[in-house]
Scaffold this active site. Structure first.
Site, mmCIF file in Angstrom:
data_model
loop_
_atom_site.group_PDB
_atom_site.id
_atom_site.type_symbol
_atom_site.label_atom_id
_atom_site.label_comp_id
_atom_site.label_asym_id
_atom_site.label_seq_id
_atom_site.Cartn_x
_atom_site.Cartn_y
_atom_site.Cartn_z
ATOM 1 N N LYS A 139 -35.330 64.772 -36.156
ATOM 2 C CA LYS A 139 -34.181 64.633 -37.048
ATOM 3 C C LYS A 139 -33.976 65.900 -37.880
ATOM 4 O O LYS A 139 -32.847 66.326 -38.101
ATOM 5 C CB LYS A 139 -34.362 63.411 -37.955
ATOM 6 N N LYS A 196 -30.114 62.213 -25.856
ATOM 7 C CA LYS A 196 -30.193 60.776 -26.119
ATOM 8 C C LYS A 196 -28.926 60.353 -26.859
ATOM 9 O O LYS A 196 -28.530 61.008 -27.819
ATOM 10 C CB LYS A 196 -31.426 60.494 -26.988
ATOM 11 N N LYS A 224 -26.236 57.732 -32.882
ATOM 12 C CA LYS A 224 -25.212 57.810 -33.931
ATOM 13 C C LYS A 224 -25.315 59.138 -34.661
ATOM 14 O O LYS A 224 -24.338 59.642 -35.179
ATOM 15 C CB LYS A 224 -25.416 56.685 -34.940
HETATM 16 P P1 ADP Z 1 -29.312 55.710 -33.330
HETATM 17 O O1 ADP Z 1 -30.222 56.733 -32.718
HETATM 18 O O2 ADP Z 1 -28.019 55.653 -32.628
HETATM 19 O O3 ADP Z 1 -29.162 55.886 -34.829
HETATM 20 P P2 ADP Z 1 -30.999 53.514 -34.010
HETATM 21 O O4 ADP Z 1 -32.062 54.495 -34.365
HETATM 22 O O5 ADP Z 1 -30.370 52.769 -35.113
HETATM 23 O O6 ADP Z 1 -29.930 54.295 -33.116
HETATM 24 O O7 ADP Z 1 -31.552 52.512 -32.928
HETATM 25 C C1 ADP Z 1 -31.332 51.130 -32.891
HETATM 26 C C2 ADP Z 1 -31.980 50.572 -31.639
HETATM 27 O O8 ADP Z 1 -31.309 51.068 -30.478
HETATM 28 C C3 ADP Z 1 -33.443 50.994 -31.476
HETATM 29 O O9 ADP Z 1 -34.192 49.933 -30.928
HETATM 30 C C4 ADP Z 1 -33.379 52.155 -30.535
HETATM 31 O O10 ADP Z 1 -34.562 52.324 -29.798
HETATM 32 C C5 ADP Z 1 -32.222 51.750 -29.636
HETATM 33 N N1 ADP Z 1 -31.556 52.951 -29.115
HETATM 34 C C6 ADP Z 1 -30.863 53.857 -29.842
HETATM 35 N N2 ADP Z 1 -30.363 54.831 -29.053
HETATM 36 C C7 ADP Z 1 -30.758 54.522 -27.791
HETATM 37 C C8 ADP Z 1 -30.552 55.148 -26.511
HETATM 38 N N3 ADP Z 1 -29.843 56.244 -26.387
HETATM 39 N N4 ADP Z 1 -31.111 54.556 -25.432
HETATM 40 C C9 ADP Z 1 -31.836 53.414 -25.546
HETATM 41 N N5 ADP Z 1 -32.055 52.775 -26.727
HETATM 42 C C10 ADP Z 1 -31.529 53.319 -27.830
#
Ligand code: ADP
Ligand code: TRP
Length: 321
Positions: free
Chosen positions: A110, A189, A192
């Site tokens: 991050k 990946k 958000k």
């Molecule tokens: P972001 O990275 O979009 O902020 P979060 O960290 O809030 O997402 O993740 C919420 C859930 O979604 C977690 O369980 C995370 O492992 C899953 N997740 C987020 N991005 C992905 C992705 N690109 N592929 C698979 N799972 C994901």
């Protein structure tokens, strides 16, 4: 089985969140005791915009409810409505070695991506451990990127238990092997935080535009292509039936197919997949007080469970009576 998971309201939910996490959350409701929450304390580590934080939280709630979360069955709440979790975070912090947090790759990632290295961001895994341990969770369904955080949670629980007695249950992660990590439109990946998402309830027009922008290599139409190195194919695999996936695989390897064609089909499949939930999503949008009520009821139930674990932990370390 006691299941728990959280999603940060750091933006609109996307298909990575859906396939990595939400889809299993919804399926698991049937035969388990599920606790799902909107991780707004976590989002605060990277989102210093009050209005956006409030709005995103409501949007996450509506997305979950539209996609099939059943509030009569599942405890569903906003993390910050149960502040007990932050007190437990402190007790856990005091048994957490610095080295454990220094090894966490998500903090490093991050910061590399430009987020401010504040203490909240660094201590994030301890708050996550508290979320998990305070509800006596057995299984935590998440995407592959969260594996290390669940390992850290186990380490912290074991440390605490060996110092103060068997207070916490030791949880396990549950990661969908076939999904692992969903790529974003730029090939990183999908997240958000990276502005590379396809939202679950994205309006059709911008959905098509985004899909057309998915990064591919420069192999010409006639040349054979490697499906396993293609972001479009990785996404097609999530939406298409096995027969169709096989057909696309053959067309890629044979040559004579342009990426544009695969993208068009992908857009159709994405729209089809979420179409049945759009109407419910719109109804919820028109009825925000109902959404708030679900979260308030959920917070009450979550608070009762959290307060009991916190009481045990306070007593174990020698705080208050
Ligand atoms: P972001 O990275 O979009 O902020 P979060 O960290 O809030 O997402 O993740 C919420 C859930 O979604 C977690 O369980 C995370 O492992 C899953 N997740 C987020 N991005 C992905 C992705 N690109 N592929 C698979 N799972 C994901
Ligand atoms: N860190 C998780 C993520 O970024 C969100 C989260 C916070 C979480 N607390 C949790 C997930 C507890 C599972 C359990 O995806």
């Amino acid at each position: 089985m006691r299941i728990l998971s959280g999603i940060q309201p750091s933006g609109r939910l996307h298909i990575g969140n859906y396939f990595g996490a939400m889809r299993q959350h919804i399926e698991l409701q049937r035969e388990n005791e599920c606790f799902y929450f909107i991780a707004d304390y976590h989002a605060l580590t990277s989102l210093p915009e009050p209005k956006a934080l409030t709005e995103n939280s409501l949007n996450v709630a509506m997305d979950y409810l539209a996609l099939g979360l059943e509030p009569e069955k599942t405890v569903f709440w906003r993390q910050s409505d149960v502040p007990e979790v932050t007190e437990l975070t402190w007790l856990l912090s005091c048994v957490t070695p610095m080295g454990l947090l220094q090894r966490c790759v998500s903090y490093k990632d991050k910061v590399e991506q430009g987020l401010l290295p504040n203490h909240g961001l660094f201590a994030y895994p301890v708050l996550q451990a508290s979320d998990i341990l305070i509800f006596d969770s057995e299984l935590v369904p998440v995407g592959a990127d969260q594996k290390q955080h669940i390992e850290v949670t186990r380490d912290i629980a074991i440390k605490f238990n060996s110092a103060y007695g068997e207070i916490f249950r030791i949880p396990q992660e549950r990661i969908h092997k076939t999904v692992a990590t969903v790529p974003g439109i730029d090939g990183r990946k999908m997240s958000k935080s990276y502005d590379n998402t396809i939202e679950i309830f994205e309006p059709e027009k911008s959905l098509k535009k985004k899909i057309m922008r998915i990064v591919t290599d420069s192999t010409g139409v006639d040349e054979p292509k490697d499906p396993d190195k293609c972001n479009v194919f990785a996404l097609l695999k999530l939406f298409a039936e096995p027969d169709e996936i096989e057909q696309w695989r053959q067309r890629y390897t044979k040559g004579g197919m342009g990426y544009g064609e695969a993208k068009k089909r992908l857009a159709e499949l994405v729209i089809e997949c979420f179409a049945p939930y759009r109407e419910k999503r719109q109804q919820l949008q028109q009825n925000l007080s109902q959404v708030e009520q679900v979260l308030t009821d959920g917070a009450k139930k979550a608070k009762a469970a959290a307060a009991e674990t916190l009481r045990r932990a306070r007593q174990a370390v020698g705080l208050g009576a």
